[in-house]
Design an enzyme around this catalytic site. Structure first.
Site, PDB file in Angstrom:
ATOM      1  N   GLY A 138     -12.572   0.554  -8.855  1.00 48.98           N
ATOM      2  CA  GLY A 138     -12.048   0.036  -9.883  1.00 48.98           C
ATOM      3  C   GLY A 138     -11.322   1.044 -10.597  1.00 48.98           C
ATOM      4  O   GLY A 138     -10.745   1.186 -11.851  1.00 48.98           O
ATOM      5  N   SER A 141      -7.656   3.398  -6.222  1.00 50.38           N
ATOM      6  CA  SER A 141      -7.539   4.376  -4.924  1.00 50.38           C
ATOM      7  C   SER A 141      -6.108   3.859  -4.376  1.00 50.38           C
ATOM      8  O   SER A 141      -5.615   4.580  -3.683  1.00 50.38           O
ATOM      9  CB  SER A 141      -8.585   4.393  -4.314  1.00 50.38           C
ATOM     10  OG  SER A 141      -8.873   3.099  -3.903  1.00 50.38           O
ATOM     11  N   ASP A 187      -1.211  -0.184 -12.443  1.00 52.63           N
ATOM     12  CA  ASP A 187      -1.936   1.164 -11.782  1.00 52.63           C
ATOM     13  C   ASP A 187      -0.573   2.144 -11.177  1.00 52.63           C
ATOM     14  O   ASP A 187      -0.665   3.254 -11.406  1.00 52.63           O
ATOM     15  CB  ASP A 187      -2.818   0.617 -10.616  1.00 52.63           C
ATOM     16  CG  ASP A 187      -3.823  -0.269 -10.890  1.00 52.63           C
ATOM     17  OD1 ASP A 187      -3.793  -0.446 -12.191  1.00 52.63           O
ATOM     18  OD2 ASP A 187      -4.481  -0.679 -10.153  1.00 52.63           O
TER      19      ASP A 187
END
Length: 397
Positions: A138, A141, A187
């Site tokens: 989480g 990556s 992200d």
């Protein structure tokens, strides 16, 4: 030394040696992109909300050079816990979106997707990938791999993307079409735009962002990886997005930012408790995130901790993306002296928690968490302290 303990310089040296040993000459281009932890603002990046992530010092290095071919990519990864083979070869000019369900090498889909959506000429190249971002924890990556790959092929091809916003969109398209994950853009945004000693407040309706100072010698951020990933998570992310879209459709709106009390009455009349709960989480998490940014600006870390606790409760009860192991990690952290607040972070159903705590209490809190987790679940919780770090960049070799 575990991968997560390796420094960036050690990753670079590992990559250089691996490239030299594998391909017989020196790497010429290298890029780095960090993983991230989201402090607050979960599951609202795809709902026009706000999030407040920070970049980690841990990240992914892609390193390599052109080869003698016109279009063959030969890539080997030395990242831990990968799925499938650790080496792939493919034609960069003959890529098509694949079905990730039948792919025996999921990590390669992220790389291929970025090259495909780069939409410019990419020469044949050899490359190695090294990373110290825990996979499946989480802490993103996948975005670290996507962003680092994009910077690498930009440098290799000498074609520059106009902005980080466009870079982030390329990486998101790669994840949607090649990895099959309908992710938001958070992200990739934080990996590209992070600044050391700052969190990044991102508005996902406008893609505006603001650097929020986040530095205190007396406080630390602790990530605890549960090392579980429940099968229930398969398809649940997409289901949450569908539920949010259905709620908006019933309310006759295009964005949760426009919700008023009269709109909510429509959901109550429809008597759909699931959609009511999902909507309540999104609306309240948007407000919590804005409040958290103000709390950090004002140095009100106690308030920040309380908001993190509220966020976890909402993710557990209203959005239903937590799990027993994450709840246990949060509960034991919140019971420790010196902890201001703890919550799950990431998509849920496993992965990690993020905890704001006093620096002097770190060792005791880690000890308590590890002891509880081992006794209750007979597995290890990997814990590491992180600092707000800088974003993606080209590395000079």
């Amino acid at each position: 030394m575990s991968a997560s303990q390796q420094t960036l310089q050690e990753l670079i040296e590992k990559g250089q040696q691996a490239f030299r040993n594998t391909f017989g000459y020196e790497a010429e281009v290298a890029s780095f992109a960090p993983g991230r932890v989201n402090l607050i603002g979960e599951h609202i990046d795809y709902n026009d909300g706000f999030a407040l992530p920070m970049a980690l010092s841990m990240g992914t290095v892609v390193m390599g050079a052109r080869n003698k071919s016109q279009s063959t990519a030969d890539i080997i990864t030395f990242s831990e816990k990968i799925d499938g083979t650790n080496r792939i070869q493919f034609d960069v000019k003959a890529l098509e979106p694949s079905n990730p369900a039948i792919s025996n090498c999921r990590w390669a889909n992220y790389v291929k997707g970025v090259i495909y959506h780069f939409n410019h000429n990419v020469p044949g190249f050899n490359a190695v990938i090294v990373s110290n971002v825990p996979m499946g924890a989480g802490v993103s990556s996948s975005a670290a791999l996507e962003v680092s790959t994009l910077l690498f092929i930009e440098a290799l091809s000498t074609k520059r993307i106009a902005s980080n916003d466009e870079r982030a969109k390329i990486c998101v398209r790669a994840e949607h079409t090649f990895a099959g994950t309908p992710c938001g853009i958070m992200d990739q945004m934080i990996s590209l735009n992070a600044t050391a000693n700052h969190a990044l407040l991102i508005d996902f309706r406008s893609l505006e962002s603001w650097q929020i100072p986040f530095m205190s010698k007396s406080l630390a951020i602790l990530i605890c990886n549960s090392n579980v990933r429940h099968k229930l998570s398969d398809g649940e992310y997409g289901k949450r997005r569908e539920q949010c879209s259905k709620a908006l459709e019933l309310m006759g709106l295009k964005s949760f930012r426009d919700v008023q009390p009269e709109h909510l009455s429509v959901l109550y009349k429809a008597n759909d408790q699931v959609l009511i709960n999902r909507t309540k989480h999104v609306i309240e998490e948007i407000q919590r995130t804005m409040d958290a940014a103000e709390a950090l600006k004002n140095g009100d870390f106690k308030k920040m901790g309380e908001l993190m606790k509220q966020s976890h409760t909402s993710l557990r009860d209203l959005y239903e993306v937590s799990c027993e192991e994450l709840d246990a990690l949060v509960d034991v952290a919140n019971s420790c002296p010196g902890v201001l607040g703890s919550r799950m972070t990431g998509g849920g159903f496993g992965g990690s928690t993020v905890t704001l705590l006093e620096t002097q209490c770190v060792d005791t809190v880690i000890s308590n968490i590890k002891k509880m987790y081992k006794e209750k679940y007979n597995r290890e919780a990997d814990c590491f302290v992180v600092l707000p770090s800088a974003g993606a960049r080209i590395i000079k070799l």
